[in-house]
Design an enzyme around this catalytic site. Structure first.
Site, short mmCIF file in Angstrom:
data_model
loop_
_atom_site.label_atom_id
_atom_site.label_comp_id
_atom_site.label_asym_id
_atom_site.label_seq_id
_atom_site.Cartn_x
_atom_site.Cartn_y
_atom_site.Cartn_z
N LYS A 11 0.77 -1.16 0.02
CA LYS A 11 0.02 0.03 0.13
C LYS A 11 0.82 1.23 0.06
O LYS A 11 1.91 1.13 0.48
CB LYS A 11 -0.94 -0.03 1.26
CG LYS A 11 -0.24 0.30 2.73
CD LYS A 11 0.01 1.50 2.87
CE LYS A 11 0.88 1.66 4.33
NZ LYS A 11 1.45 2.88 4.43
N GLY A 101 4.25 -3.83 4.27
CA GLY A 101 4.59 -5.38 3.86
C GLY A 101 4.39 -6.66 4.77
O GLY A 101 3.71 -7.78 4.21
N ASP A 136 -2.74 -1.84 10.64
CA ASP A 136 -2.68 -1.85 8.87
C ASP A 136 -3.34 -3.15 8.50
O ASP A 136 -3.61 -3.12 7.57
CB ASP A 136 -1.22 -1.84 8.48
CG ASP A 136 -0.74 -0.21 8.58
OD1 ASP A 136 -1.59 0.82 8.65
OD2 ASP A 136 0.37 -0.06 8.29
#
Length: 285
Positions: A11, A101, A136
Site C-alpha cells: 500500500k 509489507g 494496518d
C-alpha cells in the site's frame, strides 16, 4: 483443496494526517490508503500439524515473531482447525519501507487460510480479528482505496482512484515506525493535508484534485533524520512526476506519473543513478 496461492499487495498513503495523540499513547490518524500492484505471494499448504514458514528472503525471520506466523496461529486457534499448515513467502515488497509489507502478508495469510480450509469467514470478521495483529492489517484485508481513521482501524471503502502510474523507490535505509511516532509533535503540526477534500476528489474522479492534496505529516520527522528522502522526492519530480510523497513512516518515496512512457523513463533513469536501493514501476489496484 490442499494448496492455495494468494497475492499480498503493498500500500501507499496518498494522504496521511495525524489529528492528535490520544491519552493512551496511540495517535489518531486520518489517511487515504491505496493498494498497488507491487506484491508478495504466499503459497499455503495443509500439513499434518504445526506451522511451518519459509521464505526466499534471507533477512526475514520465520519464527513466531513473524506476522504471517502470528496470523496463521490466530486462525488455527480461533477456528479450531485440526491439522497444521505450511506457508512459503516469495518476498518482493521492500522491508521496513512504510508500505505495510508485514501487515499485508499477515492479511493474505488470514484470507488464504479461510479459503484453504473452506471457513468462509466474512470479510468484516477477518478485519476485526486482524486488528489484534496490527493496525494496518484490517485495511490490507480490505484493500483498494479507503479512508482510514481512528488508529487506522476505522475504514471507509472509497470509489477506486483514477488510473495513474506509480514509481516506487526505497533508499538503502530502514526507518522505525515507532521512532517516527514517538518523535512526532502532533500538537505542533503546522500544515495538515486536506484529507476530506481528497475524499471528494476521489469520489468525483478528479486526479488533479488528488494530486493537489497529497501530503504526509510524518515527513516532518523522517526527512530531518534522513534528508536523502527529500532529495529522492525532488529527483522523482525532476524526472517528470506530477507529485511525489513519502509513504507511511518511510523511507519509501513514490511518484505519480500520468503516462506510462514517462514513468518507464524515470524508472530506468533512477535505477541507473542508484539513488535508491529498490525501484519499481506499478499502478493502483
Amino acid at each position: 483443496m490442499n494448496e492455495y496461492k494468494i497475492k499480498a499487495h503493498a500500500k501507499i498513503n496518498l494522504g496521511l494526517d495525524v489529528i492528535r495523540r490520544r491519552p493512551d499513547g496511540y495517535h489518531e490518524v486520518k489517511m487515504i490508503m491505496q493498494s498497488i500492484g507491487l506484491c508478495d505471494e504466499l503459497t499455503l499448504e495443509k500439513a499434518p500439524a504445526g506451522i511451518t514458514l519459509t521464505t526466499d528472503h534471507p533477512e526475514l525471520s520465520c519464527g513466531e515473531d513473524n506476522l504471517i506466523y502470528k496470523a496463521a496461529k490466530l486462525m488455527l486457534d480461533t477456528y479450531h482447525i485440526s491439522g497444521g499448515i505450511r506457508i512459503h513467502l516469495q518476498k518482493k515488497i521492500p522491508i521496513a519501507a512504510g508500505m505495510a509489507g508485514g501487515s499485508t502478508d499477515a492479511a493474505a495469510a488470514m484470507k488464504g487460510i479461510s479459503r484453504l480450509f473452506d471457513l468462509e469467514v466474512p470479510l468484516e470478521q477477518l478485519m476485526k480479528l486482524g486488528m489484534t495483529i496490527g493496525a494496518d492489517v484490517p485495511y490490507c484485508i480490505l484493500g483498494g482505496t479507503a479512508l482510514a481513521e481512528g488508529i487506522g482501524e476505522k475504514l471507509t471503502p472509497l470509489t477506486p482512484a483514477p488510473d495513474f502510474y506509480i514509481l516506487v523507490a526505497k533508499p538503502g535505509i530502514s526507518v522505525s515506525t515507532k521512532y517516527v511516532y514517538e518523535h512526532l509533535d502532533a500538537a505542533g503540526i503546522a500544515r495538515h493535508p486536506d484529507i476530506d477534500g481528497m475524499v471528494l476528489s476521489i469520489e468525483s474522479g478528479s486526479l488533479q484534485g488528488i494530486l493537489d492534496r497529497m501530503g504526509n505529516v510524518l515527513e516532518t520527522v523522517t526527512i530531518p533524520a534522513h534528508p536523502e528522502i527529500d532529495s529522492l522526492k525532488r529527483r522523482i519530480r525532476e524526472l517528470g512526476a506530477v507529485n511525489s510523497l513519502m509513504s507511511g513512516s518511510g523511507p519509501t518515496v513514490f511518484g505519480v506519473f500520468l503516462s506510462e512512457q514517462a514513468a518507464e523513463f524515470a524508472c530506468e533513469q533512477l535505477r541507473s543513478e542508484k539513488l535508491a536501493k529498490q525501484v519499481f514501476l506499478t499502478t493502483p489496484t
